[in-house]
Design a protein around this motif. Sequence first.
Motif, mmCIF file in Angstrom:
data_model
loop_
_atom_site.group_PDB
_atom_site.id
_atom_site.type_symbol
_atom_site.label_atom_id
_atom_site.label_comp_id
_atom_site.label_asym_id
_atom_site.label_seq_id
_atom_site.Cartn_x
_atom_site.Cartn_y
_atom_site.Cartn_z
ATOM 1 N N SER A 98 161.716 109.614 140.982
ATOM 2 C CA SER A 98 161.165 108.416 140.341
ATOM 3 C C SER A 98 159.998 108.777 139.423
ATOM 4 C CB SER A 98 160.700 107.428 141.418
ATOM 5 O OG SER A 98 160.120 106.279 140.839
ATOM 6 N N GLU A 114 161.161 110.080 136.057
ATOM 7 C CA GLU A 114 161.571 109.009 135.141
ATOM 8 C C GLU A 114 160.351 108.338 134.514
ATOM 9 O OE1 GLU A 114 164.702 108.479 134.134
ATOM 10 O OE2 GLU A 114 165.056 110.268 135.343
ATOM 11 N N LYS A 141 158.898 110.689 131.883
ATOM 12 C CA LYS A 141 159.738 110.722 130.680
ATOM 13 C C LYS A 141 159.465 109.495 129.808
ATOM 14 C CE LYS A 141 163.669 113.433 132.401
ATOM 15 N NZ LYS A 141 165.118 113.393 132.762
#
Length: 254
Positions: free
Chosen positions: A62, A65, A68
């Motif tokens: 998580s 992500e 990113k």
Amino acid sequence: MMRKNDGVEKESTSKKTKEKRGLVSYLKDFFMLFLAVFCGFLAENYRESLSAQKIEKEYMVSLIEDLKTDTSNLKTYIAFRKERSKSMDSLAVMILSEERNQFGNQIYYLARQVFNEEPFIYSDGTIQQLKNAGNLRLIKKRNIVDELLNYEKKVRIVEEWDQNENKTKSTFREMGGKVFNSNDLNATMDANMKFVLPTTNPQLITDDFNTINELAFQIHFLSKMSLGNSNRAESLRKSAIELLRLVHEEYNLN
């Protein structure tokens, strides 16, 4: 002929043997019970350990992500801040120029864009879950925790400077009514909230140098704040990329 004492001795020996066997049996039962409880304890700890490892890895996936998303948002944020810094410098130069009456279209167009915004939205879902639930302890890699907390500190610095920039824009807004024609400035944005370059060469409503200079000072200040935060954001983006690399490396994630 068996003597009475011999019978007593045999009975005593038999009793002691039974007691000894009973003690051994008791110790054996106790040991087996202890062993069963201990093995159960080890099995439960093992299951909890596996569960904690699974949760830890899920958090790291998580976090990847989130990072990113942050790197992508920061790239946009940095480009916007750099471009706006250049625009604000151009606006200040034109306002202070003795030929500013020739640049009415560009001045009004750029002045309206002072209030344009491209904020950096921090993807903090994972770290907030870790902190609020007390789950930072699940992250066994101390270097990850340290880098994550350091990254969050850098985010807060960028956000703080954005707030300072908004305060300066408020000052610009208060002064703008003394320099710009409200109708002409309003016309630089259409019904779809798109910026429109004027074609009528609108003029400033004052020639007072002190007033114009004070406004130009605020514009220059905004330019440098915008540029400064783009530099801070670049440092933050490098930290995000490094943290991404570290998480991939430590947890063997692809």
